[in-house]
Design an enzyme around this catalytic site. Structure first.
Site, PDB file in Angstrom:
ATOM      1  N   LYS A  73     137.703  62.724  51.159  1.00 53.94           N
ATOM      2  CA  LYS A  73     138.917  63.638  50.366  1.00 53.94           C
ATOM      3  C   LYS A  73     139.628  63.301  49.769  1.00 53.94           C
ATOM      4  O   LYS A  73     139.502  64.191  48.180  1.00 53.94           O
ATOM      5  CB  LYS A  73     139.787  64.646  51.441  1.00 53.94           C
ATOM      6  N   GLN A 126     144.757  65.864  59.023  1.00 51.57           N
ATOM      7  CA  GLN A 126     143.521  65.354  59.411  1.00 51.57           C
ATOM      8  C   GLN A 126     143.798  66.179  60.791  1.00 51.57           C
ATOM      9  O   GLN A 126     144.737  65.033  61.724  1.00 51.57           O
ATOM     10  CB  GLN A 126     143.297  64.672  59.461  1.00 51.57           C
ATOM     11  N   ASP A 131     143.109  74.743  54.890  1.00 51.46           N
ATOM     12  CA  ASP A 131     142.408  74.266  56.260  1.00 51.46           C
ATOM     13  C   ASP A 131     141.980  75.734  56.500  1.00 51.46           C
ATOM     14  O   ASP A 131     141.110  75.854  57.281  1.00 51.46           O
ATOM     15  CB  ASP A 131     142.580  73.325  56.931  1.00 51.46           C
TER      16      ASP A 131
HETATM   17  N1  GUN Z   1     138.641  66.912  61.749  1.00 53.21           N
HETATM   18  C1  GUN Z   1     137.584  67.869  61.531  1.00 53.21           C
HETATM   19  N2  GUN Z   1     137.175  68.399  60.702  1.00 53.21           N
HETATM   20  C2  GUN Z   1     138.494  68.451  60.285  1.00 53.21           C
HETATM   21  C3  GUN Z   1     139.003  69.673  59.367  1.00 53.21           C
HETATM   22  O1  GUN Z   1     137.899  70.568  58.262  1.00 53.21           O
HETATM   23  N3  GUN Z   1     140.051  69.977  58.622  1.00 53.21           N
HETATM   24  C4  GUN Z   1     140.692  69.099  59.452  1.00 53.21           C
HETATM   25  N4  GUN Z   1     141.835  69.049  58.833  1.00 53.21           N
HETATM   26  N5  GUN Z   1     140.745  68.323  60.613  1.00 53.21           N
HETATM   27  C5  GUN Z   1     139.468  68.261  60.503  1.00 53.21           C
END
Ligand code: GUN
Length: 306
Positions: free
Chosen positions: A52, A96, A119
């Site tokens: 990311k 996350q 998100d």
């Molecule tokens: N963990 C697995 N997929 C995601 C996601 O799309 N966003 C976040 N914040 N955590 C995750």
């Protein structure tokens, strides 16, 4: 032969479309800013977060990485999120998941300012999704719709089956497919005769988190198969069974000591599907691309550019 849905190619397309939007924001004196909060040292999360941040760098998006220890309390993490909420240089906040078990995940997601919730996990934005109102959509589900759209795969009137009912993928992708006028069924571990339900799908979305659980008896010939899983197979016998003793795959296993697979058996998908997403290189790259889209859109709203 089925067509492979190439997530890397679509990700690159989306990223090049974002570049002028980032440049327009930068011309106003402020590049978009994304804060990524990674608690502890979950190895899978570390890889996702690294990717990311790299994507932000590619696009000229400012990124702030916050890495509190595994022992953080809910109150401490709430304080950190609240600081990010009021930082003017931050347009998007991503915490996350999963979080350590002592942390109340729902309270943390509720604390993120809805206008910085890239998100799409805040209940306000989940409500916007349910009501089909504008707002950030969860990145993996949005990426799946984008992939189907860019490959001109029709959704309206199709029978879609989603296997998995998570808040991150299963529920939101089912709603997005419904908004695109599919007839949608959500299945889970208590669904009777899962293979029979899946065999009705024109579009089958597998988001269960179990290595290659979806085999040939789940796939209608000609179906579009979307594999959201990323599972590591560490047992050689299991790898041999999944890949039917393919010498090439077993050589790859022997080299690395494991293989990355999705929730769908790739040999069965290759044989039966009309289109399918490979693992890696299918849905995964789209998740990050849509995070970038949400971050840029948030920055545009906050600077009054749209
Ligand atoms: N963990 C697995 N997929 C995601 C996601 O799309 N966003 C976040 N914040 N955590 C995750």
């Amino acid at each position: 032969m089925p067509q492979i849905l190439d997530g890397n190619r679509i990700r690159d397309e989306i990223k090049s479309e974002l570049k002028p939007r980032v440049a327009a924001l930068a011309a106003q004196g402020r590049a978009p800013g994304l804060a990524v909060v990674l608690v502890g040292h979950n190895p899978a999360s570390e890889i996702y977060v690294r990717n990311k941040i790299k994507s932000c760098q590619d696009l000229g998006i400012f990124s702030a990485s916050l890495t509190p220890p595994e022992s953080i309390t809910t109150e401490e993490l709430l304080a950190l999120v609240r600081q990010l909420n009021v930082r003017p240089d931050i347009d998007g906040i991503l915490v996350q998941l999963p979080l350590p078990k002592q942390v109340d995940t729902k309270r943390i997601l509720l604390a993120v300012a809805p206008e910085k919730d890239v998100d799409g996990f805040h209940p306000c934005n989940v409500g916007n999704l349910v009501a089909a109102l504008p707002g950030p959509r969860a990145c993996t589900p949005a990426g799946i719709i984008e992939l189907l759209r860019r490959y001109h795969i029709p959704i309206a009137g199709k029978r879609a089956v989603v296997v998995g009912r998570s808040d991150i993928v299963g529920k939101p992708v089912a709603l997005l497919l419904l908004h695109e006028h599919a007839t949608v069924t959500i299945c889970h571990s208590k669904t009777p005769d899962l293979p029979a339900v899946c065999r009705e799908a024109d579009i089958l979305v597998a988001a269960i988190g179990r290595a290659c659980m979806i085999t040939r008896d789940f796939i209608k010939p000609g179906a579009v198969v979307i594999d959201v899983g990323t599972n590591r197979v560490e047992d050689r016998d299991e790898a041999a069974r999944i890949f039917r003793n393919s010498a090439e795959r077993l050589a790859a296993f022997d080299k690395r000591g494991n293989l990355l697979v999705g929730d769908v058996n790739p040999l069965d998908a290759a044989e039966l599907a009309s289109f399918y997403t490979p693992v890696p290189g299918g849905v995964g790259p789209l998740t990050i691309a849509m995070l970038m889209v949400n971050t840029v859109a948030s920055a545009e709203h906050r600077t009054g550019l749209c």
